[in-house]
Scaffold this active site. Structure first.
Site, PDB file in Angstrom:
ATOM      1  N   GLY A 204       0.774  -1.236   0.000  1.00  0.00           N
ATOM      2  CA  GLY A 204       0.000   0.000   0.000  1.00  0.00           C
ATOM      3  C   GLY A 204       0.805   1.285   0.000  1.00  0.00           C
TER       4      GLY A 204
ATOM      5  CG  ASN B 111       1.961   3.418  -5.810  1.00  0.00           C
ATOM      6  OD1 ASN B 111       2.365   4.469  -6.299  1.00  0.00           O
ATOM      7  ND2 ASN B 111       2.555   2.255  -6.020  1.00  0.00           N
TER       8      ASN B 111
ATOM      9  NE  ARG C 230     -11.856 -12.397 -14.526  1.00  0.00           N
ATOM     10  CZ  ARG C 230     -11.075 -12.387 -15.607  1.00  0.00           C
ATOM     11  NH1 ARG C 230      -9.767 -12.458 -15.471  1.00  0.00           N
ATOM     12  NH2 ARG C 230     -11.604 -12.327 -16.805  1.00  0.00           N
TER      13      ARG C 230
ATOM     14  CB  ILE D 215      -6.884 -10.284 -14.252  1.00  0.00           C
ATOM     15  CG1 ILE D 215      -5.372 -10.263 -14.474  1.00  0.00           C
ATOM     16  CG2 ILE D 215      -7.632  -9.991 -15.552  1.00  0.00           C
ATOM     17  CD1 ILE D 215      -4.856 -11.339 -15.394  1.00  0.00           C
ATOM     18  CG  LEU D 216     -10.357  -6.012 -11.527  1.00  0.00           C
ATOM     19  CD1 LEU D 216     -10.128  -4.525 -11.349  1.00  0.00           C
ATOM     20  CD2 LEU D 216     -11.257  -6.581 -10.433  1.00  0.00           C
TER      21      LEU D 216
ATOM     22  CG  HIS E 153       2.031  -1.783 -15.333  1.00  0.00           C
ATOM     23  ND1 HIS E 153       1.615  -3.027 -14.908  1.00  0.00           N
ATOM     24  CD2 HIS E 153       3.091  -1.996 -16.144  1.00  0.00           C
ATOM     25  CE1 HIS E 153       2.397  -3.957 -15.448  1.00  0.00           C
ATOM     26  NE2 HIS E 153       3.299  -3.352 -16.209  1.00  0.00           N
TER      27      HIS E 153
ATOM     28  CB  THR F 270      -9.528  -0.797 -21.654  1.00  0.00           C
ATOM     29  OG1 THR F 270      -8.236  -1.335 -21.962  1.00  0.00           O
ATOM     30  CG2 THR F 270      -9.509   0.710 -21.810  1.00  0.00           C
TER      31      THR F 270
ATOM     32  CG  LEU G  19      -3.474  -7.437 -17.971  1.00  0.00           C
ATOM     33  CD1 LEU G  19      -4.226  -7.061 -16.713  1.00  0.00           C
ATOM     34  CD2 LEU G  19      -2.782  -8.785 -17.827  1.00  0.00           C
TER      35      LEU G  19
ATOM     36  CD  GLU H 137       5.106   2.118  -9.058  1.00  0.00           C
ATOM     37  OE1 GLU H 137       4.038   1.841  -8.490  1.00  0.00           O
ATOM     38  OE2 GLU H 137       5.987   1.256  -9.292  1.00  0.00           O
TER      39      GLU H 137
HETATM   40  C1  GAR Z   1       3.637  -1.082  -7.316  1.00  0.00           C
HETATM   41  O1  GAR Z   1       4.921  -1.085  -7.861  1.00  0.00           O
HETATM   42  C2  GAR Z   1       2.595  -1.087  -8.421  1.00  0.00           C
HETATM   43  O2  GAR Z   1       2.972  -0.357  -9.557  1.00  0.00           O
HETATM   44  C3  GAR Z   1       2.525  -2.559  -8.750  1.00  0.00           C
HETATM   45  O3  GAR Z   1       2.613  -3.208  -7.513  1.00  0.00           O
HETATM   46  C4  GAR Z   1       3.349  -2.395  -6.596  1.00  0.00           C
HETATM   47  C5  GAR Z   1       2.496  -2.209  -5.381  1.00  0.00           C
HETATM   48  O4  GAR Z   1       3.189  -1.518  -4.392  1.00  0.00           O
HETATM   49  N1  GAR Z   1       1.336  -2.870  -9.458  1.00  0.00           N
HETATM   50  C6  GAR Z   1       1.252  -3.842 -10.353  1.00  0.00           C
HETATM   51  O5  GAR Z   1       2.194  -4.557 -10.643  1.00  0.00           O
HETATM   52  C7  GAR Z   1      -0.095  -4.004 -10.995  1.00  0.00           C
HETATM   53  N2  GAR Z   1       0.006  -4.755 -12.186  1.00  0.00           N
HETATM   54  P1  GAR Z   1       2.407  -0.760  -3.242  1.00  0.00           P
HETATM   55  O6  GAR Z   1       1.403  -1.779  -2.665  1.00  0.00           O
HETATM   56  O7  GAR Z   1       3.467  -0.420  -2.246  1.00  0.00           O
HETATM   57  O8  GAR Z   1       1.715   0.436  -3.814  1.00  0.00           O
END
Ligand code: GAR
Length: 202
Positions: free
Chosen positions: A12, A14, A65, A92-93, A109, A141, A144, A174
């Site tokens: 978490g 981000n 899913r 994946i949604l 991403h 969208t 993926l 990020e």
């Molecule tokens: C981040 O690097 C994010 O970009 C990636 O997972 C990490 C989560 O870190 N997301 C993906 O790979 C989605 N395909 P965080 O939980 O510390 O934000």
């Protein structure tokens, strides 16, 4: 003020960047809820400590899913979000879910899409010997990691890098990129026109 719902699966960081920017007044959004696909996601504690409502829709307790997507959408919609952020959400949604949130579902991403969609992006970037890597914020969208790109941040790749050092350089970007993009949305400066993104930048 725009209402934000943040979906997480783990650490978490981000999510924390968004919540901290909102708490400091830098980001004019109301974080209505953080929803995790796992009850032991570290991000849940951070969100709780910041006074944000949390929910768990445990991926492990659904056998298909579609059922997970339906429960997740029901939980999200209880908070009437203007914008839903996938911030390290690792599932994946389905198409129906994604269409329901068209134009208001954004993912961060850890690569310069369209390079390295999917998982293990840093390992694959190192294996390919790319000299630049980075992260991408994009609308989601059904395709993926192929939705319209909103913004990207680039970092150099050094000969001395391993997955850990590269991941941490990208993650730092990020944490700046995602709040910036959410601010554009909150200020009405970000829109999709014919499947392409238009931004009135700072
Ligand atoms: C981040 O690097 C994010 O970009 C990636 O997972 C990490 C989560 O870190 N997301 C993906 O790979 C989605 N395909 P965080 O939980 O510390 O934000």
């Amino acid at each position: 003020m725009k209402r934000l719902v943040i979906l997480i699966s783990g650490r978490g960081s981000n999510m924390a960047a968004l919540l901290e920017a909102s708490a400091s007044g830098e980001l004019p959004v109301f974080p209505a809820a953080v929803i995790s696909s796992s009850s032991d996601a570290g991000g849940l504690r951070i969100a709780g400590a910041l006074g944000v409502e949390t929910r768990v829709v445990d991926h492990a307790s659904f056998d298909c899913r579609a059922a997970f997507d339906e429960a997740l959408a029901g939980t999200i919609d209880d908070f009437s979000p203007d914008l839903v952020i996938l911030a390290g959400f690792m599932w994946i949604l389905g198409d129906e879910f994604v269409r329901h949130y068209a134009g208001r579902l954004v993912n961060i991403h850890p690569s310069l899409l369209p390079a390295f969609p999917g998982r293990d992006t840093h390992r694959r970037a190192l294996a390919e010997g790319v000299r630049f890597h980075g992260c991408t914020a994009h609308f989601v969208t059904p395709d993926l990691d192929r939705g319209p790109i909103i913004a990207q941040a680039v970092v150099p790749v050094f000969d001395s890098d391993d997955e850990t050092s590269l991941a941490s350089r990208v993650l730092e970007e990020e944490h700046k990129l995602l709040p910036r993009v959410v601010r554009w949305f909150a200020e009405g400066r970000l829109r999709m026109v014919g499947g392409r993104v238009c931004v009135d930048v700072d």
